[in-house]
Design a protein around this motif. Structure first.
Motif, PDB file in Angstrom:
ATOM      1  N   UNK A 174       0.833  -1.202   0.000  1.00  0.00           N
ATOM      2  CA  UNK A 174       0.000   0.000   0.000  1.00  0.00           C
ATOM      3  C   UNK A 174       0.866   1.249   0.000  1.00  0.00           C
ATOM      4  N   UNK A 175       1.963   1.214   0.754  1.00  0.00           N
ATOM      5  CA  UNK A 175       2.844   2.374   0.815  1.00  0.00           C
ATOM      6  C   UNK A 175       3.498   2.652  -0.534  1.00  0.00           C
ATOM      7  N   UNK A 176       3.861   1.605  -1.270  1.00  0.00           N
ATOM      8  CA  UNK A 176       4.470   1.824  -2.583  1.00  0.00           C
ATOM      9  C   UNK A 176       3.465   2.418  -3.557  1.00  0.00           C
ATOM     10  N   UNK A 177       2.201   1.976  -3.474  1.00  0.00           N
ATOM     11  CA  UNK A 177       1.160   2.582  -4.310  1.00  0.00           C
ATOM     12  C   UNK A 177       0.985   4.058  -3.956  1.00  0.00           C
ATOM     13  N   UNK A 178       0.954   4.347  -2.661  1.00  0.00           N
ATOM     14  CA  UNK A 178       0.792   5.728  -2.224  1.00  0.00           C
ATOM     15  C   UNK A 178       1.977   6.584  -2.655  1.00  0.00           C
ATOM     16  N   UNK A 179       3.188   6.027  -2.545  1.00  0.00           N
ATOM     17  CA  UNK A 179       4.377   6.768  -2.965  1.00  0.00           C
ATOM     18  C   UNK A 179       4.358   7.033  -4.468  1.00  0.00           C
ATOM     19  N   UNK A 180       3.953   6.031  -5.248  1.00  0.00           N
ATOM     20  CA  UNK A 180       3.901   6.211  -6.703  1.00  0.00           C
ATOM     21  C   UNK A 180       2.879   7.267  -7.092  1.00  0.00           C
ATOM     22  N   UNK A 181       1.700   7.225  -6.447  1.00  0.00           N
ATOM     23  CA  UNK A 181       0.671   8.214  -6.766  1.00  0.00           C
ATOM     24  C   UNK A 181       1.111   9.619  -6.370  1.00  0.00           C
ATOM     25  N   UNK A 205      11.892  14.638  -1.459  1.00  0.00           N
ATOM     26  CA  UNK A 205      11.454  14.174  -0.143  1.00  0.00           C
ATOM     27  C   UNK A 205      10.524  12.973  -0.258  1.00  0.00           C
ATOM     28  N   UNK A 206       9.673  12.978  -1.277  1.00  0.00           N
ATOM     29  CA  UNK A 206       8.782  11.828  -1.483  1.00  0.00           C
ATOM     30  C   UNK A 206       9.592  10.571  -1.776  1.00  0.00           C
ATOM     31  N   UNK A 207      10.608  10.713  -2.634  1.00  0.00           N
ATOM     32  CA  UNK A 207      11.436   9.558  -2.992  1.00  0.00           C
ATOM     33  C   UNK A 207      12.186   9.019  -1.778  1.00  0.00           C
ATOM     34  N   UNK A 208      12.658   9.906  -0.908  1.00  0.00           N
ATOM     35  CA  UNK A 208      13.454   9.476   0.240  1.00  0.00           C
ATOM     36  C   UNK A 208      12.595   9.075   1.436  1.00  0.00           C
ATOM     37  N   UNK A 209      11.478   9.761   1.639  1.00  0.00           N
ATOM     38  CA  UNK A 209      10.711   9.563   2.869  1.00  0.00           C
ATOM     39  C   UNK A 209       9.856   8.305   2.829  1.00  0.00           C
ATOM     40  N   UNK A 210       9.233   8.016   1.701  1.00  0.00           N
ATOM     41  CA  UNK A 210       8.300   6.895   1.666  1.00  0.00           C
ATOM     42  C   UNK A 210       8.974   5.543   1.903  1.00  0.00           C
ATOM     43  N   UNK A 211      10.162   5.258   1.337  1.00  0.00           N
ATOM     44  CA  UNK A 211      10.802   3.981   1.693  1.00  0.00           C
ATOM     45  C   UNK A 211      11.105   3.850   3.179  1.00  0.00           C
ATOM     46  N   UNK A 212      11.527   4.953   3.809  1.00  0.00           N
ATOM     47  CA  UNK A 212      11.792   4.904   5.252  1.00  0.00           C
ATOM     48  C   UNK A 212      10.500   4.665   6.021  1.00  0.00           C
ATOM     49  N   UNK A 213       9.437   5.361   5.625  1.00  0.00           N
ATOM     50  CA  UNK A 213       8.146   5.157   6.278  1.00  0.00           C
ATOM     51  C   UNK A 213       7.653   3.727   6.080  1.00  0.00           C
ATOM     52  N   UNK A 214       7.902   3.166   4.892  1.00  0.00           N
ATOM     53  CA  UNK A 214       7.477   1.792   4.625  1.00  0.00           C
ATOM     54  C   UNK A 214       8.222   0.801   5.509  1.00  0.00           C
ATOM     55  N   UNK A 215       9.525   1.021   5.705  1.00  0.00           N
ATOM     56  CA  UNK A 215      10.302   0.134   6.571  1.00  0.00           C
ATOM     57  C   UNK A 215       9.814   0.207   8.014  1.00  0.00           C
ATOM     58  N   UNK A 222       7.973  -2.869  10.153  1.00  0.00           N
ATOM     59  CA  UNK A 222       8.434  -3.376  11.446  1.00  0.00           C
ATOM     60  C   UNK A 222       7.314  -3.349  12.481  1.00  0.00           C
ATOM     61  N   UNK A 223       6.527  -2.272  12.480  1.00  0.00           N
ATOM     62  CA  UNK A 223       5.421  -2.175  13.441  1.00  0.00           C
ATOM     63  C   UNK A 223       4.388  -3.265  13.177  1.00  0.00           C
ATOM     64  N   UNK A 224       4.062  -3.468  11.893  1.00  0.00           N
ATOM     65  CA  UNK A 224       3.066  -4.487  11.545  1.00  0.00           C
ATOM     66  C   UNK A 224       3.568  -5.879  11.907  1.00  0.00           C
ATOM     67  N   UNK A 225       4.855  -6.142  11.685  1.00  0.00           N
ATOM     68  CA  UNK A 225       5.400  -7.461  12.014  1.00  0.00           C
ATOM     69  C   UNK A 225       5.324  -7.736  13.509  1.00  0.00           C
TER      70      UNK A 225
END
Length: 407
Positions: A173-180, A356-366, A370-373
């Motif tokens: 979901x985060x990758x879709x949001x980042x792409x959009x 910022x979108x390119x850099x922030x979303x991968x960090x947010x996804x990681x 971790x929280x979901x796991x």
């Protein structure tokens, strides 16, 4: 020192070999159960490991043993395939006593245990949450070939490799949001650059303005011709609503002309002396025409063009949205005023947002992963404990029923 290094290097493979062999020897031969019982066991927590008689790996083993690969060596893939083949002969739908649903679950168990990514997700709660009908169909076809002996080992490995690649291509979901978000920012950058070209360059010079107006009028006529041909083919008459696309280029042309005209208002005539002065009697005068750098006419044209550029990004253009776009465009037009450096500043700001979108979303996804796991691990522990209690209650109920039957 060199001799010590050479003598110690052969010990690494021996540790890895001993670890792998110990896991292999601990894997007992699978016991084929009736289809109903096998399906119940496969769908229970950690049932893939239980029914295929594969020891569940310890998550901390890859940390304590540096010679053990964290994804591949903790599971004996050959043993998984071997046990799967034995059980598939029992549960194949074409064989006596076989069952299609049980065979699907068994085949899915083999795929999950053979894939590091799927196995890692399965180990969180002990249940397979990504099982779907399409995977069942493909896996059933591949497994039927395995059970009948028509597929070779190389073909099986290629299919497993393609399945792993398909799983790796699954987007979150985060990758879709980042792409959009990134697509929206880049679209905004392109439209800002185009608006800057129109405002700074095309509306400044007479020749460029005339060429731009001619192209916009030509585009409007081409759109009208295309709509007219389509309407005749469908036996439909054109109305004002269907002609809205024809009016957009014309409105942009009005905006471009307004910006051009807004730069042509004379502010004052400067009268001074000079070598090229015009001689009138005993005095010399020279006239230099000075124009206003910005007028409200220019603001109107810039606001109109900017509003149309923004509106064309949306399929639905309600009056409320058009009013909002006009307000935003009017505010930006008051600041931009057709100046190059202000458009460059706005483009730079939008570029920073894209970065910022390119850099922030991968960090947010990681972080989110971790929280979901951690949450899923806690859920998995509760599911396993609940399943153990249910099995214990069922065992006591069976013992009580057996004792009552003896009495």
């Amino acid at each position: 020192m060199t001799d010590n290094i050479k003598s110690s290097s052969p010990t690494a493979p021996s540790r890895s070999t001993s670890t792998t062999s110990s896991s292999t020897t601990s894997s007992a031969a699978p016991v084929a159960l009736p289809s109903d019982e096998a399906l119940e066991l496969l769908l229970s927590p950690d049932g893939y490991y239980t029914y295929l008689s594969i020891p569940k790996p310890d998550p901390s083993s890859s940390l304590t043993n540096p010679y053990l690969d964290a994804e591949n060596s903790i599971i004996d893939l050959d043993q998984v395939k071997k046990n799967y083949r034995r059980l598939s002969l029992k549960h194949h739908p074409d064989r006596r006593g076989g069952n299609e649903e049980t065979f699907r679950a068994l085949n899915r168990a083999k795929i999950v245990l053979s894939s590091p990514k799927l196995r890692r997700e399965y180990d969180l709660i002990g249940l397979d949450l990504e099982d779907d009908a399409e995977d069942h169909h493909d896996d059933h076809h591949a497994s039927s070939e395995n059970a009948s002996g028509d597929a070779s080992k190389t073909e099986n490995e290629d299919k497993e490799h393609s399945n792993n690649n398909n799983q790796n291509k699954t987007e979150t979901v985060m990758s879709h949001l980042a792409s959009a978000t990134l697509a929206g920012v880049l679209q905004m950058v392109v439209r800002t650059a185009l608006m800057g070209v129109v405002s700074v360059l095309l509306s400044r010079y007479t020749i460029l303005t005339i060429v731009t107006l001619g192209m916009l009028v030509f585009l409007s006529t081409r759109i009208y011709s295309a709509l007219n041909v389509a309407a005749k083919g469908a036996n439909v008459k054109l109305n004002l609503l269907s002609l809205k696309d024809v009016g957009v280029p014309l409105l942009i042309a009005v905006g471009v002309f307004s910006m051009f005209r807004g730069r042509r208002f004379v502010m004052e005539n400067d009268i001074s002396g000079g070598e090229d002065n015009q001689v009138i009697g005993d005095s010399t005068t020279v006239q230099e025409t000075i124009y206003h750098s910005w007028t409200w006419t220019f603001w109107f044209g810039e606001t109109l063009v900017m509003t149309l550029f923004i509106a064309n990004s949306f399929e639905k253009r309600s009056p409320a949205l058009l009013a909002l776009f006009t307000t935003i465009s009017g505010i930006f037009a008051l600041w931009l005023r057709g100046q190059f450096w202000r458009y460059a500043t706005l483009l730079g700001f939008q570029g920073v947002i894209a970065l910022l979108v390119v850099l922030a979303f991968p960090i947010m996804e990681m972080i989110l992963e971790q929280i979901v796991e951690e949450k899923m691990k806690k859920v998995g522990e509760k599911i396993r404990a609940h399943d153990a209690r249910l099995r214990e209650l069922q065992r006591k109920r069976n013992v009580g029923a057996a004792a009552a039957s003896l009495d």
